[in-house]
Motif scaffolding. Structure first.
Motif, PDB file in Angstrom:
ATOM      1  N   TRP A 141      21.170 -24.665  -2.288  1.00 31.15           N
ATOM      2  CA  TRP A 141      20.738 -23.526  -3.096  1.00 31.15           C
ATOM      3  C   TRP A 141      20.238 -22.430  -2.175  1.00 31.15           C
ATOM      4  CZ3 TRP A 141      18.735 -28.429  -3.184  1.00 31.15           C
ATOM      5  CH2 TRP A 141      17.445 -28.614  -2.667  1.00 31.15           C
ATOM      6  N   ASP A 142      19.998 -21.246  -2.738  1.00 30.02           N
ATOM      7  CA  ASP A 142      19.789 -20.052  -1.919  1.00 30.02           C
ATOM      8  C   ASP A 142      18.489 -20.062  -1.116  1.00 30.02           C
ATOM      9  OD1 ASP A 142      22.187 -19.053  -2.808  1.00 30.02           O
ATOM     10  OD2 ASP A 142      21.299 -17.775  -4.363  1.00 30.02           O
ATOM     11  N   ASP A 143      17.372 -20.395  -1.752  1.00 32.77           N
ATOM     12  CA  ASP A 143      16.062 -20.255  -1.128  1.00 32.77           C
ATOM     13  C   ASP A 143      15.635 -21.567  -0.474  1.00 32.77           C
ATOM     14  OD1 ASP A 143      13.494 -19.685  -0.348  1.00 32.77           O
ATOM     15  OD2 ASP A 143      12.768 -19.082  -2.327  1.00 32.77           O
ATOM     16  N   ALA A 144      15.570 -21.576   0.853  1.00 32.35           N
ATOM     17  CA  ALA A 144      15.201 -22.794   1.579  1.00 32.35           C
ATOM     18  C   ALA A 144      13.765 -23.213   1.297  1.00 32.35           C
ATOM     19  CB  ALA A 144      15.396 -22.594   3.082  1.00 32.35           C
TER      20      ALA A 144
ATOM     21  N   GLY B 235      18.498 -16.198   8.714  1.00 36.01           N
ATOM     22  CA  GLY B 235      18.688 -15.766   7.338  1.00 36.01           C
ATOM     23  C   GLY B 235      19.752 -16.544   6.606  1.00 36.01           C
ATOM     24  N   ARG B 236      20.343 -17.541   7.253  1.00 35.67           N
ATOM     25  CA  ARG B 236      21.410 -18.320   6.642  1.00 35.67           C
ATOM     26  C   ARG B 236      20.935 -19.683   6.149  1.00 35.67           C
ATOM     27  NH1 ARG B 236      24.393 -20.084  10.081  1.00 35.67           N
ATOM     28  NH2 ARG B 236      23.493 -19.342  12.037  1.00 35.67           N
ATOM     29  N   VAL B 237      19.680 -20.037   6.413  1.00 37.64           N
ATOM     30  CA  VAL B 237      19.190 -21.365   6.051  1.00 37.64           C
ATOM     31  C   VAL B 237      19.045 -21.464   4.533  1.00 37.64           C
ATOM     32  CG1 VAL B 237      17.307 -23.024   6.307  1.00 37.64           C
ATOM     33  CG2 VAL B 237      18.018 -21.629   8.252  1.00 37.64           C
ATOM     34  N   ARG B 238      19.509 -22.554   3.962  1.00 33.82           N
ATOM     35  CA  ARG B 238      19.469 -22.776   2.528  1.00 33.82           C
ATOM     36  C   ARG B 238      18.678 -24.049   2.222  1.00 33.82           C
ATOM     37  NH1 ARG B 238      24.745 -22.206   4.154  1.00 33.82           N
ATOM     38  NH2 ARG B 238      25.659 -20.150   3.787  1.00 33.82           N
ATOM     39  N   GLY B 239      18.221 -24.142   0.987  1.00 27.41           N
ATOM     40  CA  GLY B 239      17.679 -25.398   0.527  1.00 27.41           C
ATOM     41  C   GLY B 239      18.813 -26.391   0.359  1.00 27.41           C
ATOM     42  N   ALA B 240      18.528 -27.671   0.566  1.00 26.91           N
ATOM     43  CA  ALA B 240      19.606 -28.662   0.514  1.00 26.91           C
ATOM     44  C   ALA B 240      19.052 -30.036   0.190  1.00 26.91           C
ATOM     45  CB  ALA B 240      20.372 -28.697   1.843  1.00 26.91           C
ATOM     46  N   THR B 241      19.845 -30.812  -0.531  1.00 28.87           N
ATOM     47  CA  THR B 241      19.530 -32.220  -0.720  1.00 28.87           C
ATOM     48  C   THR B 241      19.951 -32.994   0.525  1.00 28.87           C
ATOM     49  OG1 THR B 241      21.710 -32.821  -1.602  1.00 28.87           O
ATOM     50  CG2 THR B 241      20.073 -31.977  -3.175  1.00 28.87           C
ATOM     51  N   ALA B 242      19.629 -34.271   0.547  1.00 28.99           N
ATOM     52  CA  ALA B 242      20.214 -35.144   1.557  1.00 28.99           C
ATOM     53  C   ALA B 242      21.710 -35.261   1.281  1.00 28.99           C
ATOM     54  CB  ALA B 242      19.557 -36.525   1.509  1.00 28.99           C
ATOM     55  N   PRO B 243      22.520 -35.394   2.310  1.00 24.20           N
ATOM     56  CA  PRO B 243      23.943 -35.641   2.072  1.00 24.20           C
ATOM     57  C   PRO B 243      24.167 -37.104   1.701  1.00 24.20           C
ATOM     58  CG  PRO B 243      23.507 -35.622   4.429  1.00 24.20           C
ATOM     59  CD  PRO B 243      22.200 -35.284   3.751  1.00 24.20           C
TER      60      PRO B 243
ATOM     61  N   SER C 297      30.465 -35.438   9.419  1.00 22.13           N
ATOM     62  CA  SER C 297      30.205 -34.873   8.093  1.00 22.13           C
ATOM     63  C   SER C 297      28.778 -34.346   7.989  1.00 22.13           C
ATOM     64  CB  SER C 297      30.459 -35.934   7.017  1.00 22.13           C
ATOM     65  OG  SER C 297      31.809 -36.352   7.007  1.00 22.13           O
ATOM     66  N   ILE C 298      27.807 -35.116   8.484  1.00 24.72           N
ATOM     67  CA  ILE C 298      26.417 -34.662   8.472  1.00 24.72           C
ATOM     68  C   ILE C 298      26.278 -33.391   9.309  1.00 24.72           C
ATOM     69  CG2 ILE C 298      24.048 -35.244   9.121  1.00 24.72           C
ATOM     70  CD1 ILE C 298      24.741 -38.179   8.624  1.00 24.72           C
ATOM     71  N   TYR C 299      26.926 -33.365  10.469  1.00 26.32           N
ATOM     72  CA  TYR C 299      26.914 -32.196  11.347  1.00 26.32           C
ATOM     73  C   TYR C 299      27.430 -30.965  10.610  1.00 26.32           C
ATOM     74  CZ  TYR C 299      28.671 -29.413  15.402  1.00 26.32           C
ATOM     75  OH  TYR C 299      28.960 -28.435  16.311  1.00 26.32           O
ATOM     76  N   ARG C 300      28.575 -31.095   9.960  1.00 27.66           N
ATOM     77  CA  ARG C 300      29.147 -29.966   9.225  1.00 27.66           C
ATOM     78  C   ARG C 300      28.236 -29.560   8.069  1.00 27.66           C
ATOM     79  NH1 ARG C 300      33.794 -27.071   7.926  1.00 27.66           N
ATOM     80  NH2 ARG C 300      34.824 -27.772   9.836  1.00 27.66           N
ATOM     81  N   TYR C 301      27.632 -30.526   7.380  1.00 24.60           N
ATOM     82  CA  TYR C 301      26.745 -30.225   6.257  1.00 24.60           C
ATOM     83  C   TYR C 301      25.500 -29.487   6.738  1.00 24.60           C
ATOM     84  CZ  TYR C 301      23.915 -31.068   2.048  1.00 24.60           C
ATOM     85  OH  TYR C 301      23.125 -30.929   0.930  1.00 24.60           O
ATOM     86  N   HIS C 302      24.927 -29.919   7.869  1.00 23.69           N
ATOM     87  CA  HIS C 302      23.746 -29.253   8.404  1.00 23.69           C
ATOM     88  C   HIS C 302      24.059 -27.813   8.818  1.00 23.69           C
ATOM     89  CE1 HIS C 302      21.185 -33.041   9.529  1.00 23.69           C
ATOM     90  NE2 HIS C 302      21.326 -32.861   8.235  1.00 23.69           N
ATOM     91  N   VAL C 303      25.228 -27.590   9.420  1.00 26.73           N
ATOM     92  CA  VAL C 303      25.545 -26.261   9.968  1.00 26.73           C
ATOM     93  C   VAL C 303      26.169 -25.346   8.911  1.00 26.73           C
ATOM     94  CG1 VAL C 303      26.903 -25.007  11.690  1.00 26.73           C
ATOM     95  CG2 VAL C 303      25.791 -27.160  12.312  1.00 26.73           C
ATOM     96  N   LYS C 304      27.260 -25.797   8.286  1.00 23.30           N
ATOM     97  CA  LYS C 304      28.015 -24.924   7.378  1.00 23.30           C
ATOM     98  C   LYS C 304      27.371 -24.809   5.997  1.00 23.30           C
ATOM     99  CE  LYS C 304      31.448 -23.373   8.487  1.00 23.30           C
ATOM    100  NZ  LYS C 304      31.745 -22.098   9.186  1.00 23.30           N
ATOM    101  N   SER C 305      26.771 -25.907   5.508  1.00 24.90           N
ATOM    102  CA  SER C 305      26.199 -25.881   4.162  1.00 24.90           C
ATOM    103  C   SER C 305      24.731 -25.497   4.175  1.00 24.90           C
ATOM    104  CB  SER C 305      26.381 -27.241   3.491  1.00 24.90           C
ATOM    105  OG  SER C 305      27.748 -27.585   3.380  1.00 24.90           O
ATOM    106  N   SER C 306      23.937 -26.086   5.097  1.00 21.12           N
ATOM    107  CA  SER C 306      22.495 -25.826   5.141  1.00 21.12           C
ATOM    108  C   SER C 306      22.136 -24.613   5.973  1.00 21.12           C
ATOM    109  CB  SER C 306      21.759 -27.062   5.679  1.00 21.12           C
ATOM    110  OG  SER C 306      22.031 -28.203   4.890  1.00 21.12           O
ATOM    111  N   GLY C 307      23.063 -24.164   6.843  1.00 18.33           N
ATOM    112  CA  GLY C 307      22.823 -22.959   7.632  1.00 18.33           C
ATOM    113  C   GLY C 307      22.011 -23.176   8.889  1.00 18.33           C
TER     114      GLY C 307
END
Length: 525
Positions: A90-93, A137-145, A380-390
Motif C-alpha cells: 500500500w502507498d503509505d509505509a 520516496g518509493r518505500v511502501r507499506g507491505a505485508t510479509a511475502p 522472490s523475496i529480493y524482488r518483493y523487497h526492492v520492486k514491491s516494497s521500494g
C-alpha cells in the motif's frame, strides 16, 4: 521476521473456482483502488512482478455498536501469469493494515486450488525511520511475502478488523488499534525467474552428513519439521555435532551474560574473500544444477559463487595478532550463487560502524518449499523487497534454509558490517539473519539452528562479540522502544526482543539459547 503466517485455514480445497475467470470480475470502483500497474516479464530482468489493484468484494453488515464499517477488499478468483510468491503493498509505509489477509492459489497447469492461507500483515522487518531506503520516496507499506510455489491462479480477501464506535467501551485509544484500510492496496505476484545456468552451482548442503537431505530425494525419508524427532529439546546429535562430541544441550546452564566490552576500532576485514578473483570452474561445476548440489553435498563450486568453509586450523591461524575469539567461517552461498539480479538494487552500498548484535528472524514465507527451491525463494523475496516494497536491496544480511545452507543477503560483502533493513529501530550496528520458513508452531530443523550458530559465531567473532553475552544498542524508534533509548539486548537476539512481534516465531525463539551456547563454544569460549 514477522509474526504468525502461512497457517492454512480450515477451508476445503475445491475445484469449483476452476470455471472461466475474467480479469475484471467483481471489480467495483472504490477509494482504495489503485490504478492497474503490471510489470511484464522482461528479457533484460529475469523474473517479473504483477501488481493487481484491490476492489471491494462485499458490503459490511450493519451493527449499532460499530462505526464506519468497511467492506472486504480483495481480488476475485482469476487466471494470471505464472508466479510463486505473493504479498500485499500500500502507498503509505507508515500506515498499518488492520485486517485479516488471506490468499488461495491454483497450482500451475491444474484445476487444484489451495486452502486459504494467512498472510502476515505486520511490516516490522523494515528500514529504520531515518534510513536512506526511506528517503527515496518509493518505500511502501507491505505485508510479509508468502511463498506458494508455481501458480497461475489467485484469489485474495482482506477482512478489516471491526472498529468500535467512539463511545463504545472497547473503542481504540492508540494508533495501532483498528482503523481504515490504507489506500493504494495492491496484490503483488512475484515470479523469481530462472537462474543462469552458470550460476546455479551454488547450493551444496552442509558438510555434516547428519543434516536432513532434501525432501525431493525419493531415496531419503524426511519427517516433518515439527515431528517427534525434531522437538525443541532434541538437539543431541544435531547442534552438538559441530562441537567434536560436546553436547550442546539447551537445558544446560547458559554462560552468564557478559557486559559488552568497549568498542575497538574496526580493522580491515581479512576473512571476507569475496573480492578475490574467482577460480575458473571446471566442467562439472558449469553443468551443476541447484537440485543435484543440494542432494550431493560433495559438489564444489566456483569461488565467485560460494565462500568455502574455513577449517579450525585456518581460523586459529587468523587469531594470531587479532582478536582472540574467532570461529571458522561457515560455507556461504554468495549473491551470484543464488542468481541475484544486481540490476534490481541500488548500486550504492551502505555500511554501519560495527556489528554488536545479531537479530534472528523467520522469513514468515511458509514452510512449503524444498531446499532446492531456496534460491528461488530468496530471489522472490529480493524482488518483493526492492520492486514491491521500494527498498534499496534485500533487507536481510543473511538467510538460512531448512537444510542449513547459508546465503549472503544484502550486498556489500559477508565479512563487512553491511547496514541491513531487518529490525525496525535496530538496523545500525547489527546484522540480520532470516531462517526461511514460518516457525510460530513448527519446530525449526536442527540443521537450520546449527547454521545460525555457525554463522553468528564467525560473524560476531570478527567484531569481538561474545555470542553468550549482552550488549547495548540505541533505538532508532520502534513500537517497543522510542527513538534514542539505550537498550540492553543479548548479542544473539530474536526480532521480538527489539520490536513487538511474534518473529522469529515461538519455536525458533526457543532455540536461541542453544544457538548462543554452540556459537560461544565455536569461538573457543
Amino acid at each position: 521476521m514477522r509474526a504468525t503466517l502461512a497457517s492454512a485455514v480450515g477451508v476445503a480445497c475445491t475445484a469449483a473456482l476452476a470455471l472461466p475467470l475474467t480479469p475484471g470480475q467483481g471489480a467495483i470502483a472504490a477509494p482504495h483502488t489503485a490504478a492497474p500497474h503490471t510489470a511484464p516479464a522482461s528479457a533484460a530482468l529475469p523474473g517479473s512482478t504483477q501488481s493487481l489493484p484491490l476492489s471491494p468484494l462485499a458490503r459490511p453488515v450493519a451493527s449499532p455498536d460499530r462505526a464506519n464499517a468497511e467492506p472486504e477488499y480483495g481480488v476475485a478468483a482469476r487466471k494470471v501469469r505464472p508466479f510463486s510468491l505473493v504479498g500485499v503493498v500500500w502507498d503509505d509505509a507508515r500506515a498499518d493494515l488492520h485486517g485479516q489477509v488471506q490468499v488461495r492459489t491454483r497450482a500451475a497447469g491444474t484445476d487444484r486450488w489451495s486452502t486459504w492461507q494467512d498472510v502476515e500483515t505486520h511490516s516490522d522487518d523494515a528500514p529504520d525511520l531515518d534510513a536512506d531506503d526511506r528517503r527515496s520516496g518509493r518505500v511502501r507499506g507491505a505485508t510479509a511475502p508468502l511463498w506458494v510455489g508455481d501458480s497461475d491462479g489467485v484469489q485474495l480477501r482482506i477482512r478489516p478488523h471491526a472498529r468500535p464506535a467512539p463511545d463504545h467501551p472497547h473503542a481504540p485509544t492508540d494508533r495501532h488499534a483498528a482503523g481504515p484500510l490504507p489506500s493504494g492496496l495492491r496484490l503483488e505476484l512475484v515470479h523469481p525467474g530462472d537462474p543462469q545456468p552458470a550460476t546455479t552451482a551454488t547450493t551444496a548442503g552442509p558438510a555434516d552428513p547428519a543434516d536432513p537431505a532434501d525432501p525431493a530425494d525419493p531415496a531419503t525419508k524426511v519427517g516433518p519439521a515439527d515431528g517427534p524427532a525434531a522437538q525443541s529439546g532434541d538437539l543431541d546429535g544435531g547442534l552438538d555435532g559441530d562441537l567434536d562430541g560436546d553436547a550442546a544441550d539447551p537445558t544446560e546452564p547458559q554462560a552468564p551474560d557478559q557486559p559488552d566490552q568497549p568498542d575497538q576500532p574496526d580493522q580491515p576485514d581479512q576473512s571476507d574473500q569475496s573480492g578475490q578473483q574467482p577460480d575458473q570452474p571446471d566442467q562439472s561445476e558449469a553443468e551443476a544444477t541447484t537440485d543435484n548440489l543440494v542432494l550431493d553435498q560433495t559438489r564444489s563450486a566456483a569461488a565467485d559463487l560460494v565462500l568455502p568453509a574455513e577449517t579450525a586450523e585456518q581460523a586459529e591461524a587468523q587469531r594470531e595478532g587479532k582478536r582472540r575469539y574467532l570461529a571458522p567461517r561457515p560455507r556461504i552461498i554468495l549473491r551470484k550463487g543464488w542468481s541475484a539480479d544486481e540490476r534490481l538494487r541500488e548500486r550504492r552500498l551502505g555500511y554501519t560502524r560495527t556489528v554488536k548484535a545479531a537479530f534472528v528472524h523467520h522469513s514468515a514465507t511458509g514452510n512449503n518449499y524444498r531446499c532446492a527451491q531456496a534460491p528461488s525463494v530468496i530471489r522472490s523475496i529480493y524482488r518483493y523487497h526492492v520492486k514491491s516494497s521500494g527498498w534499496r536491496d534485500l533487507g536481510y544480511n543473511f538467510l538460512v534454509d531448512k537444510c542449513g545452507n547459508i546465503y549472503e543477503g544484502r550486498a556489500g560483502g559477508p565479512g563487512k558490517p553491511v547496514l541491513g533493513a531487518h529490525t525496525l529501530g535496530f538496523n545500525s550496528n547489527s546484522t540480520g539473519i532470516a531462517v526461511l520458513g514460518t516457525y510460530s508452531r513448527s519446530t525449526p530443523p536442527r540443521a537450520a539452528v546449527r547454521a545460525v550458530a555457525k554463522l553468528t559465531a564467525w560473524k560476531l567473532g570478527l567484531h569481538g562479540r561474545n555470542p553468550a553475552g549482552s550488549t547495548y544498542l540505541v533505538s532508532g524508534g520502534s513500537n517497543k522502544y522510542r527513538k534514542g533509548v539505550t537498550v540492553r539486548l543479548k548479542v544473539i537476539s530474536g526480532h521480538r526482543d527489539g520490536f513487538t512481534t511474534d518473529c522469529p516465531g515461538t519455536q525458533l525463539y526457543r532455540q536461541l539459547g542453544a544457538a548462543r551456547y554452540v556459537a560461544a563454544k565455536l569461538q573457543g569460549r
